[in-house]
Design a protein around this motif. Structure first.
Motif, PDB file in Angstrom:
ATOM      1  N   ALA A 161     -21.426  31.401  60.262  1.00  0.00           N
ATOM      2  CA  ALA A 161     -21.683  32.826  60.022  1.00  0.00           C
ATOM      3  C   ALA A 161     -21.205  33.658  61.199  1.00  0.00           C
ATOM      4  CB  ALA A 161     -23.172  33.055  59.777  1.00  0.00           C
ATOM      5  N   ALA A 162     -21.426  33.171  62.416  1.00  0.00           N
ATOM      6  CA  ALA A 162     -20.956  33.896  63.597  1.00  0.00           C
ATOM      7  C   ALA A 162     -19.433  33.952  63.645  1.00  0.00           C
ATOM      8  CB  ALA A 162     -21.503  33.249  64.865  1.00  0.00           C
ATOM      9  N   LEU A 163     -18.767  32.870  63.210  1.00  0.00           N
ATOM     10  CA  LEU A 163     -17.306  32.870  63.201  1.00  0.00           C
ATOM     11  C   LEU A 163     -16.761  33.795  62.114  1.00  0.00           C
ATOM     12  CD1 LEU A 163     -16.450  29.116  63.859  1.00  0.00           C
ATOM     13  CD2 LEU A 163     -16.387  31.041  65.457  1.00  0.00           C
ATOM     14  N   LEU A 164     -17.440  33.876  60.986  1.00  0.00           N
ATOM     15  CA  LEU A 164     -17.020  34.829  59.952  1.00  0.00           C
ATOM     16  C   LEU A 164     -17.105  36.259  60.480  1.00  0.00           C
ATOM     17  CD1 LEU A 164     -18.765  33.223  56.854  1.00  0.00           C
ATOM     18  CD2 LEU A 164     -16.295  33.582  57.099  1.00  0.00           C
ATOM     19  N   GLU A 165     -18.182  36.586  61.172  1.00  0.00           N
ATOM     20  CA  GLU A 165     -18.299  37.911  61.782  1.00  0.00           C
ATOM     21  C   GLU A 165     -17.203  38.129  62.814  1.00  0.00           C
ATOM     22  OE1 GLU A 165     -23.143  38.606  61.501  1.00  0.00           O
ATOM     23  OE2 GLU A 165     -22.227  37.960  63.388  1.00  0.00           O
ATOM     24  N   LEU A 166     -16.919  37.104  63.600  1.00  0.00           N
ATOM     25  CA  LEU A 166     -15.880  37.233  64.618  1.00  0.00           C
ATOM     26  C   LEU A 166     -14.524  37.496  63.967  1.00  0.00           C
ATOM     27  CD1 LEU A 166     -14.958  37.028  67.577  1.00  0.00           C
ATOM     28  CD2 LEU A 166     -14.732  34.551  67.246  1.00  0.00           C
ATOM     29  N   ALA A 167     -14.209  36.764  62.903  1.00  0.00           N
ATOM     30  CA  ALA A 167     -12.935  36.985  62.213  1.00  0.00           C
ATOM     31  C   ALA A 167     -12.830  38.420  61.707  1.00  0.00           C
ATOM     32  CB  ALA A 167     -12.792  35.998  61.056  1.00  0.00           C
ATOM     33  N   ASP A 168     -13.948  38.975  61.239  1.00  0.00           N
ATOM     34  CA  ASP A 168     -13.943  40.350  60.745  1.00  0.00           C
ATOM     35  C   ASP A 168     -13.835  41.369  61.881  1.00  0.00           C
ATOM     36  OD1 ASP A 168     -14.212  39.391  58.178  1.00  0.00           O
ATOM     37  OD2 ASP A 168     -16.388  39.673  58.107  1.00  0.00           O
ATOM     38  N   ASP A 169     -14.392  41.040  63.046  1.00  0.00           N
ATOM     39  CA  ASP A 169     -14.492  41.990  64.149  1.00  0.00           C
ATOM     40  C   ASP A 169     -13.265  42.023  65.053  1.00  0.00           C
ATOM     41  OD1 ASP A 169     -17.041  42.551  63.251  1.00  0.00           O
ATOM     42  OD2 ASP A 169     -18.067  41.370  64.797  1.00  0.00           O
ATOM     43  N   LEU A 170     -12.496  40.937  65.088  1.00  0.00           N
ATOM     44  CA  LEU A 170     -11.369  40.875  66.022  1.00  0.00           C
ATOM     45  C   LEU A 170     -10.279  41.877  65.639  1.00  0.00           C
ATOM     46  CD1 LEU A 170     -10.943  37.019  66.532  1.00  0.00           C
ATOM     47  CD2 LEU A 170     -11.648  38.679  68.273  1.00  0.00           C
ATOM     48  N   PRO A 171      -9.588  42.425  66.629  1.00  0.00           N
ATOM     49  CA  PRO A 171      -8.445  43.300  66.328  1.00  0.00           C
ATOM     50  C   PRO A 171      -7.381  42.554  65.520  1.00  0.00           C
ATOM     51  CG  PRO A 171      -9.099  43.505  68.633  1.00  0.00           C
ATOM     52  CD  PRO A 171      -9.868  42.344  68.079  1.00  0.00           C
ATOM     53  N   PRO A 172      -6.523  43.280  64.809  1.00  0.00           N
ATOM     54  CA  PRO A 172      -5.570  42.640  63.891  1.00  0.00           C
ATOM     55  C   PRO A 172      -4.620  41.653  64.559  1.00  0.00           C
ATOM     56  CG  PRO A 172      -5.678  45.012  63.500  1.00  0.00           C
ATOM     57  CD  PRO A 172      -6.473  44.755  64.735  1.00  0.00           C
ATOM     58  N   GLU A 173      -4.316  41.860  65.835  1.00  0.00           N
ATOM     59  CA  GLU A 173      -3.339  40.982  66.486  1.00  0.00           C
ATOM     60  C   GLU A 173      -3.917  39.619  66.871  1.00  0.00           C
ATOM     61  OE1 GLU A 173      -5.019  43.673  69.795  1.00  0.00           O
ATOM     62  OE2 GLU A 173      -4.499  43.815  67.656  1.00  0.00           O
ATOM     63  N   TRP A 174      -5.225  39.451  66.815  1.00  0.00           N
ATOM     64  CA  TRP A 174      -5.871  38.205  67.228  1.00  0.00           C
ATOM     65  C   TRP A 174      -5.806  37.159  66.108  1.00  0.00           C
ATOM     66  CZ3 TRP A 174      -9.083  36.560  71.472  1.00  0.00           C
ATOM     67  CH2 TRP A 174      -9.113  37.460  72.547  1.00  0.00           C
ATOM     68  N   ARG A 175      -5.869  35.876  66.519  1.00  0.00           N
ATOM     69  CA  ARG A 175      -6.016  34.758  65.595  1.00  0.00           C
ATOM     70  C   ARG A 175      -7.218  33.926  66.034  1.00  0.00           C
ATOM     71  NH1 ARG A 175      -3.129  37.635  63.608  1.00  0.00           N
ATOM     72  NH2 ARG A 175      -1.111  37.334  62.571  1.00  0.00           N
ATOM     73  N   LEU A 176      -7.984  33.504  65.054  1.00  0.00           N
ATOM     74  CA  LEU A 176      -9.081  32.563  65.286  1.00  0.00           C
ATOM     75  C   LEU A 176      -8.597  31.191  64.833  1.00  0.00           C
ATOM     76  CD1 LEU A 176     -11.982  31.718  65.926  1.00  0.00           C
ATOM     77  CD2 LEU A 176     -12.677  32.638  63.695  1.00  0.00           C
TER      78      LEU A 176
END
Length: 369
Positions: A221-236
């Motif tokens: 759940a925390a990683l899903l939030e992180l994927a949503d919150d990161l700027p567009p240029e980032w990759r998880l």
């Protein structure tokens, strides 16, 4: 001089070879093998099925040792799988312990095991001492919670010596004799750095990186939030064996998330070093773990953002902690803006947490020298 019988739990010596001797059981086994202060060493695999022999490993794993004072036993039974029913598990481990006592005079021998049931049933009077090396909280093994808790209770009642990777495991077991020896790294593993996989080198923009088994211990759940919150240029990016794919289906559907299978360990260390930020997003119930990855991340020189659990605290100013339930992105972005660890800091961290030091502490706790 002391003799040591080290009975592994849940992972064989060959399992450790396959992952590049990355985890503490094989690190300790190798150091016991090479320790001139230990007269005789017997390494004992967990009990496995005879049927495993019908599918030989290719290529074959290197032998544990050619020295006759360093033996490697691979006990077998016909049934497959790790027994989780109490009577069956106790019978198997008592039979194994009896076999080990028949190897010779064990009044000068310490039995060390990472299998909680073997530690619980071992005959204290048949050995100089019995020690339980808890490199994880094995109540998390599927179907084993009740059995392992019973074993922990017996270990405490029977005054077995406990050496654990975290204070949480010591507290859970409740043994009077106990020592904490955290996980560690091998400084030499980081030099020279391996080449990055081509796919990783081609990633555009900053990378938030996780390496390890993809299972329920991760706070998805925390990683899903992180994927949503990161700027567009980032990759998880998550790299490791997908053990419970159903947990990660939603995450894999995110366009800025890349989930890759396990890579050879040198390449994983290189990816850690190249990552913008490395992650340890563990659920609170994993507090009994001493995550190898956090030591490897910091040993690679990467900034880390981790769930605020006891094993993560006080390791490095380059490890930022996030309370369970809080969003990761603010700390990830802040870590990306901070100066990375200097070369001197990285070398100092590697030296402090190297297995050369950890093993000496482990040996002192187990056999007193």
């Amino acid at each position: 001089m002391t003799n040591v019988v080290y009975a592994l739990g849940y992972r064989t010596w060959d399992d450790g070879v396959k992952v590049g001797y990355a985890f503490s059981p094989e690190r300790i086994a190798a150091r016991l093998r090479d320790d001139p202060t230990v007269e005789r060493v017997v390494l004992v695999d967990p009990v496995r099925s005879h049927l495993k022999r019908l599918v030989p490993q290719r290529p074959a794993a290197p032998r544990f040792s050619s020295d006759p004072t360093r033996r490697h036993l691979q006990p077998r039974r016909w049934r497959r799988g790790e027994p989780t029913e109490h009577d069956e598990a106790v019978t198997i481990q008592r039979r194994l312990e009896g076999r080990l006592r028949r190897l010779g005079d064990h009044q000068d021998t310490v039995l060390v095991t990472s299998h909680p049931v073997l530690a619980a049933v071992a005959d204290r009077g048949g050995w100089r001492d019995v020690a339980y090396y808890a490199w994880d909280d094995f109540r998390g093994v599927p179907g084993s919670a009740a059995l392992v808790q019973w074993a922990y209770d017996q270990i405490a009642v029977r005054d077995v010596n406990v050496v654990a990777v975290t204070p949480a495991i010591v507290d859970i077991v409740g043994a009077r004799r106990s020592t904490v020896v955290p996980n560690g790294i091998v400084a030499a593993d980081f030099e020279p750095p391996a080449a990055l996989p081509d796919w990783y080198g081609a990633l555009p923009g900053p990378v938030a990186f996780y390496a390890g088994s993809l299972q329920r211990r991760i706070d998805v759940a925390a990683l899903l939030e992180l994927a949503d919150d990161l700027p567009p240029e980032w990759r998880l990016v998550l790299v490791g064996p997908l053990q419970e794919p159903e947990c990660f289906a939603g995450l894999a559907a995110r366009p800025n998330v890349l989930i890759r299978p396990a890579e050879p360990r040198p390449q994983v260390l290189a990816m850690m070093a190249a990552a913008t930020v490395c992650l340890v997003p563990h659920l609170p119930e994993t507090e009994g773990m001493s995550p190898l990855k956090v030591y490897e991340y910091l040993g690679a020189g990467a900034p880390v953002v981790a769930t605020d659990l006891r094993p993560m605290r006080g390791l490095s100013p380059h490890c930022r902690l996030v309370a369970p339930g809080q969003r990761l992105a603010p700390e990830v972005l802040a870590a990306a803006e901070e100066p990375r660890a200097t070369r001197a800091e990285v070398l100092g961290f590697r030296k402090e947490h190297d297995w050369d030091h950890r093993y000496l502490a482990w040996r002192s706790a187990v056999i007193g020298t």
